[in-house]
Design a protein around this motif. Structure first.
Motif, PDB file in Angstrom:
ATOM      1  N   ILE A 100       0.852  -1.179   0.000  1.00 20.97           N
ATOM      2  CA  ILE A 100       0.000   0.000   0.000  1.00 20.97           C
ATOM      3  C   ILE A 100       0.898   1.242   0.000  1.00 20.97           C
ATOM      4  N   GLU A 101       0.302   2.385  -0.241  1.00 22.21           N
ATOM      5  CA  GLU A 101       1.076   3.624  -0.300  1.00 22.21           C
ATOM      6  C   GLU A 101       1.394   4.115   1.101  1.00 22.21           C
ATOM      7  N   ASP A 126       4.585   8.353   0.091  1.00 19.26           N
ATOM      8  CA  ASP A 126       4.181   7.902  -1.245  1.00 19.26           C
ATOM      9  C   ASP A 126       5.004   6.724  -1.767  1.00 19.26           C
ATOM     10  N   THR A 127       5.801   6.096  -0.921  1.00 17.51           N
ATOM     11  CA  THR A 127       6.525   4.889  -1.321  1.00 17.51           C
ATOM     12  C   THR A 127       5.748   3.676  -0.827  1.00 17.51           C
ATOM     13  N   PRO A 128       5.812   2.552  -1.558  1.00 25.01           N
ATOM     14  CA  PRO A 128       5.044   1.374  -1.134  1.00 25.01           C
ATOM     15  C   PRO A 128       5.613   0.758   0.138  1.00 25.01           C
ATOM     16  N   GLU A 156      -1.377  -1.710   8.781  1.00 29.05           N
ATOM     17  CA  GLU A 156      -0.225  -1.110   8.120  1.00 29.05           C
ATOM     18  C   GLU A 156       1.056  -1.369   8.910  1.00 29.05           C
TER      19      GLU A 156
END
Length: 376
Positions: free
Chosen positions: A169-170, A174-176, A223
């Motif tokens: 996910i982002e 903004d990096t996975p 996350e």
């Protein structure tokens, strides 16, 4: 204390009556695709073994957990391997929950109270793929993600209630980053297909699980801070340390079952029995030392390196011990019952679980020179 008595007493303390129930069934039944072993485990307190007591679990420490897995592996290697995947998933949720204010405690309570089984759909079984490569494809949609992918083999595939899957996910910049998606098996788009064609470890229900555009609400996505291609963070290392301990214990159990058959034969010379005992118990004691170290040290890459070194050393010891068992039991025992061949095949399967030793050669070569081990 008699061989395996300590482990079976520990199993009885945490999961009463399971050892007796397994002992009453022939090995070939427990290791078959129609095995009742997972059902027996589900009906016991076993699913809550690693869950904290405040959520209804048993909160087993690492030493007791490896003893439980060894005892189960000595009765049914398939059940030990399958339940390792459940416990690995639970360890992951527990470790992630400590850093989260989310719903994880509800899941832990449900597993412990309602005897839910949770499978793992991370990168295991994908040749050439890093441990942390995302196992599933996730597309952001309103209120969640559409998740697709396949896991083969996936243990507990016919008995699981939930699947834990690694998705990308982002992240904040903004990096996975890796996240854990919790997918109920009754969700539309979840299918199980035949995959496991080997008779060895057939009772682990290791089939192919297909996840086809399954909607997963964002509330069911945990996350992490782990970026792909980077070192594991502390929480994820904790989960993988549990995996290495429990999967190794499962195969120590399988070889212990062979050794137990050798010790039951009066014709085997005492010197050979003692030599075999030292090999098998030496591996078990080394594993318990690794378990104690996990609880006493930081969960960092150094700890993981030590764990892998121990796992590979035990793997070699088990291979030697299993071969010795077959030789000491003799040809008549081998041809008169399928048990010896079944346990022998199962005993060598530890080498198939990640990380692959061949794939870690360069990393360990760097580690010898003083670099951090790269476990991705």
């Amino acid at each position: 204390m008699k061989f395996l008595e300590r482990e079976r007493q520990t199993l009885q303390r945490y999961i009463p009556h399971l050892d007796k129930a397994l002992a009453e069934l022939p090995l070939h039944v427990l290791e078959s695709q129609e095995s009742p072993a997972i059902g027996l485990f589900r009906d016991s307190p076993g699913p809550g073994l690693l869950i904290p007591t405040e959520f209804g679990g048993s909160a087993a420490n690492a030493v007791d957990a490896v003893r439980v897995q060894r005892a189960i592996g000595a009765r049914s290697p398939s059940l030990a391997v399958a339940t390792t995947m459940h416990h690995f998933s639970m360890a992951s949720i527990v470790s992630l929950g400590e850093e989260s204010t989310g719903f994880e405690w509800l899941l832990l309570e449900a597993v412990a109270r309602d005897h839910r089984l949770v499978s793992s759909a991370f990168a295991e079984g994908r040749p050439g793929q890093p441990i942390l490569s995302p196992g599933m494809r996730a597309t952001p949609v309103q209120d969640g993600y559409l998740v697709s992918g396949r896991k083969k083999p996936c243990s507990l595939s016919r008995s699981m209630d939930l699947i834990t899957a690694g998705i990308a996910i982002e992240g904040p910049d903004d990096t996975p980053v890796m996240a854990v998606a919790l997918i109920p098996t009754e969700s539309p788009g979840v299918h199980v297909k035949p995959f496991w064609n080997s008779w060895a470890l057939a009772g682990a229900e290791s089939e192919e699980v297909v996840i086809d555009e399954v909607f997963v609400h964002s509330d069911l996505v945990i996350e992490t801070t782990v970026g792909f291609g980077h070192q594991l963070d502390k929480l994820t290392l904790y989960s993988f340390l549990w995996f290495e301990l429990l999967i190794t214990a499962s195969y120590v159990g399988a070889v212990s079952a062979l050794a137990e058959r050798v010790f039951a034969h009066q014709r085997v010379p005492k010197a050979e029995q003692v030599r075999l005992l030292c090999e098998v118990e030496g591996a078990a004691l080394q594993l318990e030392g690794m378990a104690r170290a996990q609880e006493a040290t930081e969960h960092d890459t150094e700890a993981f390196a030590h764990c892998l070194i121990g796992r590979f050393a035990i793997q070699d010891a088990l291979a030697r011990a299993a071969s010795s068992c077959v030789e000491l039991l003799g040809g008549v025992e081998f041809v008169s019952s399928p048990d010896v061949a079944c346990l022998l095949a199962s005993a060598h399967a530890l080498a198939l679980h990640p990380p692959n030793r061949t794939g870690t050669i360069d990393s360990f070569a760097d580690y010898i020179k003083g670099d951090q081990i790269n476990v991705t």
